[in-house]
Design a protein around this motif. Structure first.
Motif, PDB file in Angstrom:
ATOM      1  N   SER A   2       0.765  -1.585  -0.059  1.00 18.50           N
ATOM      2  CA  SER A   2       0.196  -0.470   0.264  1.00 18.50           C
ATOM      3  C   SER A   2       1.165   1.398  -0.287  1.00 18.50           C
ATOM      4  O   SER A   2       0.595   2.188   0.181  1.00 18.50           O
ATOM      5  CB  SER A   2      -0.906   0.028   1.578  1.00 18.50           C
ATOM      6  N   GLU A   3       1.979   1.042  -0.166  1.00 17.89           N
ATOM      7  CA  GLU A   3       3.095   2.392   0.160  1.00 17.89           C
ATOM      8  C   GLU A   3       4.475   2.173  -1.395  1.00 17.89           C
ATOM      9  O   GLU A   3       3.798   1.341  -1.812  1.00 17.89           O
ATOM     10  CB  GLU A   3       3.938   1.505   1.873  1.00 17.89           C
ATOM     11  N   MET A   4       4.947   2.892  -1.019  1.00 17.22           N
ATOM     12  CA  MET A   4       5.568   2.859  -2.363  1.00 17.22           C
ATOM     13  C   MET A   4       5.911   2.758  -2.306  1.00 17.22           C
ATOM     14  O   MET A   4       6.917   2.126  -0.901  1.00 17.22           O
ATOM     15  CB  MET A   4       6.252   5.151  -2.203  1.00 17.22           C
ATOM     16  N   LEU A   5       7.006   1.669  -3.129  1.00 19.86           N
ATOM     17  CA  LEU A   5       8.081   0.518  -3.392  1.00 19.86           C
ATOM     18  C   LEU A   5       8.968   1.212  -3.425  1.00 19.86           C
ATOM     19  O   LEU A   5       9.493   1.876  -4.776  1.00 19.86           O
ATOM     20  CB  LEU A   5       8.025  -1.380  -4.442  1.00 19.86           C
ATOM     21  N   TYR A   6      10.922   0.701  -3.386  1.00 23.29           N
ATOM     22  CA  TYR A   6      11.833   1.312  -3.205  1.00 23.29           C
ATOM     23  C   TYR A   6      12.302   0.452  -4.109  1.00 23.29           C
ATOM     24  O   TYR A   6      13.242  -0.995  -3.157  1.00 23.29           O
ATOM     25  CB  TYR A   6      12.309   1.975  -2.595  1.00 23.29           C
ATOM     26  N   THR A   7      13.421  -0.044  -4.686  1.00 25.63           N
ATOM     27  CA  THR A   7      13.608  -0.679  -5.263  1.00 25.63           C
ATOM     28  C   THR A   7      15.449  -0.524  -5.980  1.00 25.63           C
ATOM     29  O   THR A   7      15.733  -0.021  -6.597  1.00 25.63           O
ATOM     30  CB  THR A   7      13.152  -1.984  -6.488  1.00 25.63           C
ATOM     31  N   SER A   8      16.130  -1.533  -5.673  1.00 26.16           N
ATOM     32  CA  SER A   8      17.749  -0.792  -6.242  1.00 26.16           C
ATOM     33  C   SER A   8      18.284  -2.183  -7.264  1.00 26.16           C
ATOM     34  O   SER A   8      17.655  -3.417  -7.443  1.00 26.16           O
ATOM     35  CB  SER A   8      18.802  -1.411  -5.436  1.00 26.16           C
ATOM     36  N   PHE A   9      18.767  -1.716  -8.331  1.00 23.43           N
ATOM     37  CA  PHE A   9      19.017  -2.382  -9.178  1.00 23.43           C
ATOM     38  C   PHE A   9      20.603  -2.876  -9.679  1.00 23.43           C
ATOM     39  O   PHE A   9      21.006  -1.533  -9.730  1.00 23.43           O
ATOM     40  CB  PHE A   9      18.103  -2.255 -10.858  1.00 23.43           C
ATOM     41  N   TRP A  10      21.163  -3.869  -9.666  1.00 24.88           N
ATOM     42  CA  TRP A  10      22.133  -4.456 -10.039  1.00 24.88           C
ATOM     43  C   TRP A  10      22.343  -4.627 -11.195  1.00 24.88           C
ATOM     44  O   TRP A  10      22.135  -5.834 -11.457  1.00 24.88           O
ATOM     45  CB  TRP A  10      23.124  -4.282  -9.175  1.00 24.88           C
ATOM     46  N   THR A  11      23.450  -4.304 -12.233  1.00 30.84           N
ATOM     47  CA  THR A  11      24.017  -4.978 -12.994  1.00 30.84           C
ATOM     48  C   THR A  11      25.244  -5.446 -13.089  1.00 30.84           C
ATOM     49  O   THR A  11      26.219  -4.296 -12.566  1.00 30.84           O
ATOM     50  CB  THR A  11      23.381  -4.607 -14.859  1.00 30.84           C
ATOM     51  N   ASP A  12      25.577  -6.052 -14.392  1.00 33.59           N
ATOM     52  CA  ASP A  12      27.248  -6.584 -13.937  1.00 33.59           C
ATOM     53  C   ASP A  12      27.787  -6.267 -15.294  1.00 33.59           C
ATOM     54  O   ASP A  12      29.261  -6.420 -15.459  1.00 33.59           O
ATOM     55  CB  ASP A  12      27.571  -7.981 -14.170  1.00 33.59           C
ATOM     56  N   ASP A  13      26.986  -4.785 -16.036  1.00 37.11           N
ATOM     57  CA  ASP A  13      27.515  -4.212 -17.347  1.00 37.11           C
ATOM     58  C   ASP A  13      26.880  -2.920 -17.044  1.00 37.11           C
ATOM     59  O   ASP A  13      25.748  -2.408 -16.898  1.00 37.11           O
ATOM     60  CB  ASP A  13      27.351  -4.751 -18.843  1.00 37.11           C
ATOM     61  N   ILE A  14      27.831  -1.806 -18.041  1.00 38.30           N
ATOM     62  CA  ILE A  14      27.357  -0.264 -17.957  1.00 38.30           C
ATOM     63  C   ILE A  14      25.953  -0.612 -19.102  1.00 38.30           C
ATOM     64  O   ILE A  14      27.078  -0.646 -20.253  1.00 38.30           O
ATOM     65  CB  ILE A  14      28.391   0.454 -18.220  1.00 38.30           C
ATOM     66  N   PHE A  15      24.745   0.268 -18.329  1.00 40.10           N
ATOM     67  CA  PHE A  15      24.372   0.142 -19.660  1.00 40.10           C
ATOM     68  C   PHE A  15      24.756   0.700 -21.157  1.00 40.10           C
ATOM     69  O   PHE A  15      25.285   1.626 -21.521  1.00 40.10           O
ATOM     70  CB  PHE A  15      22.940   0.535 -19.510  1.00 40.10           C
ATOM     71  N   ASP A  16      23.908   0.371 -22.268  1.00 40.87           N
ATOM     72  CA  ASP A  16      24.735   0.449 -23.804  1.00 40.87           C
ATOM     73  C   ASP A  16      23.265   0.168 -24.945  1.00 40.87           C
ATOM     74  O   ASP A  16      22.660  -0.813 -24.802  1.00 40.87           O
ATOM     75  CB  ASP A  16      25.811  -0.692 -24.308  1.00 40.87           C
ATOM     76  N   PRO A  17      22.662   1.333 -24.743  1.00 40.26           N
ATOM     77  CA  PRO A  17      21.701   1.871 -25.649  1.00 40.26           C
ATOM     78  C   PRO A  17      21.612   0.643 -27.137  1.00 40.26           C
ATOM     79  O   PRO A  17      20.430   0.708 -27.855  1.00 40.26           O
ATOM     80  CB  PRO A  17      21.050   3.413 -25.176  1.00 40.26           C
ATOM     81  N   GLN A  18      23.435   0.948 -27.638  1.00 39.17           N
ATOM     82  CA  GLN A  18      22.943   0.606 -28.704  1.00 39.17           C
ATOM     83  C   GLN A  18      23.334  -1.471 -29.008  1.00 39.17           C
ATOM     84  O   GLN A  18      22.784  -1.713 -29.655  1.00 39.17           O
ATOM     85  CB  GLN A  18      24.420   0.927 -29.937  1.00 39.17           C
ATOM     86  N   ASN A  19      23.479  -1.931 -27.680  1.00 40.09           N
ATOM     87  CA  ASN A  19      22.994  -2.898 -27.320  1.00 40.09           C
ATOM     88  C   ASN A  19      22.447  -3.292 -25.958  1.00 40.09           C
ATOM     89  O   ASN A  19      23.414  -4.068 -24.828  1.00 40.09           O
ATOM     90  CB  ASN A  19      24.602  -3.715 -27.396  1.00 40.09           C
ATOM     91  N   PRO A  20      21.198  -3.485 -25.716  1.00 40.53           N
ATOM     92  CA  PRO A  20      20.616  -3.471 -24.439  1.00 40.53           C
ATOM     93  C   PRO A  20      20.727  -4.648 -23.462  1.00 40.53           C
ATOM     94  O   PRO A  20      20.281  -4.430 -22.235  1.00 40.53           O
ATOM     95  CB  PRO A  20      19.506  -2.822 -24.087  1.00 40.53           C
TER      96      PRO A  20
END
Length: 364
Positions: free
Chosen positions: A339-357
């Motif tokens: 019923s309250e705001m959800l706060y989420t952390s996301f961790w990935t092993d690579d740096i996001f590349d919009p050309q190869n997402p």
């Protein structure tokens, strides 16, 4: 959109080829062989395809079954090629580097290659004979597909595998093999992605991965091979090792907990807020390592392995912080079920590349 026709679609490599085909947005047609073979239906499935790939084979069993099974499947595939009203532009055979080693299996693969090459020539298609080494990857069948699958299966259950015969292996990840068979990478690039490793060394690497991951830590994923081995191991550890419970340290000031501890490689962290009732995600990754951590609120993380119907869900509250590592080739999302705001952390092993997402839309 191109059409890819495929035998052996329900096998280990077939599943990976289907996943790569789906990721590229291409159409897929699975061709049954063996006792389920139907000549007219197989020809119709091949008809109009850009590429027809023959994967089906017999890898293990009595010599007679290996010899006759591989030839039978090839003959069925060849007959369907010749009967197709509009034959494929390219015909691909998933051969083996064992083809010339004098074994029953190697001889059977050689005969199968010749059968399919002749059919490709008859219909005017380009023939690609792709000789694959030892494959490893997510969801391989232990004690059958490869030693990597067996080691991961045993380690994920807390057992200690033994090396029966130590020898050098040439390893290739199944998604790389899928790219090779689909023609999205060249034979030279495929060879560059191979890795030579002794069986004992492979077990040592996987044992280290298992030991670290049992504590919720991310091993060294700074190389493609290290990342692929980790993703392979994770497919056997999931879902018995989920969610990962985080240890909070609280005092009068508030609370602190560690989200992720890594042992090498790039990384990117992000953070989101989600209002009640809203879902984020509905996509999958082919190679990316990703961790969802609920910081505050109540979130339901749902996951579904590609081409299956079963959904696995975990409900996590910020009052008892927990994380879920998302397996590769599983569609996933997170929904605010509180019923309250959800706060989420996301961790990935690579740096996001919009050309190869490496982020492909797929509803859980």
């Amino acid at each position: 959109m191109s059409k890819i026709a495929l035998t052996g679609a329900n096998g280990f490599l077939g599943w990976h080829v289907r996943a790569a085909t789906h990721a590229e947005g291409d159409e897929f047609a699975g061709i049954p062989v063996g006792d389920a073979f139907d000549a007219d239906r197989a020809a119709a499935l091949i008809d109009g395809s850009a590429r027809a790939i023959h994967l089906a084979g017999v890898n293990r069993g009595p010599d007679e079954n290996v010899a006759t099974g591989n030839v039978r499947f090839a003959e069925q595939f060849a007959s369907a090629l010749r009967a197709a009203a509009e034959p494929p532009v390219v015909v691909v055979f998933a051969n083996s580097t064992q083809v010339n080693n004098g074994s029953v299996y190697g001889d059977a693969k050689s005969r199968a290659a010749a059968i399919i090459a002749a059919a490709a020539e008859d219909v005017g298609a380009e023939f690609c004979d792709v000789r694959l080494p030892n494959l490893f990857g997510e969801h391989g069948q232990p004690f059958y597909n490869a030693v990597t699958a067996t080691f991961c299966h045993l380690l994920a259950r807390g057992e200690e595998p033994e090396v029966q015969q130590d020898r050098e292996l040439t390893l290739l990840h199944a998604q790389d093999a899928a790219d090779l068979l689909r023609g999205t990478i060249s034979l030279e690039e495929g060879r560059a992605r191979e890795r030579r490793e002794c069986v004992s060394s492979l077990l040592g690497r996987l044992s280290e991965i298992a030991a670290l991951y049992t504590e919720g830590e991310i091993p060294d994923v700074s190389t493609a091979f290290g990342r692929d081995l980790f993703n392979t191991y994770r497919s056997y550890a999931f879902s018995r090792q989920a969610p990962i419970r985080l240890q909070p340290h609280a005092d009068a000031r508030g609370a602190f907990f560690e989200i992720v501890r890594t042992h090498g490689g790039n990384a990117q962290s992000s953070f989101s807020t989600t209002v009640p009732g809203v879902t984020r995600g509905d996509h999958y990754h082919r190679r990316k390592v990703e961790r969802f951590t609920v910081l505050s609120g109540v979130g339901r993380i749902s996951l579904r392995r590609l081409f299956t119907d079963e959904v696995v869900s975990f409900e996590i509250s910020g009052e008892e912080p927990g994380a879920v590592d998302i397996p590769t080739l599983w569609a996933h999302n997170i929904t605010n079920v509180g019923s309250e705001m959800l706060y989420t952390s996301f961790w990935t092993d690579d740096i996001f590349d919009p050309q190869n997402p490496d982020t492909i839309a797929e509803v859980v």
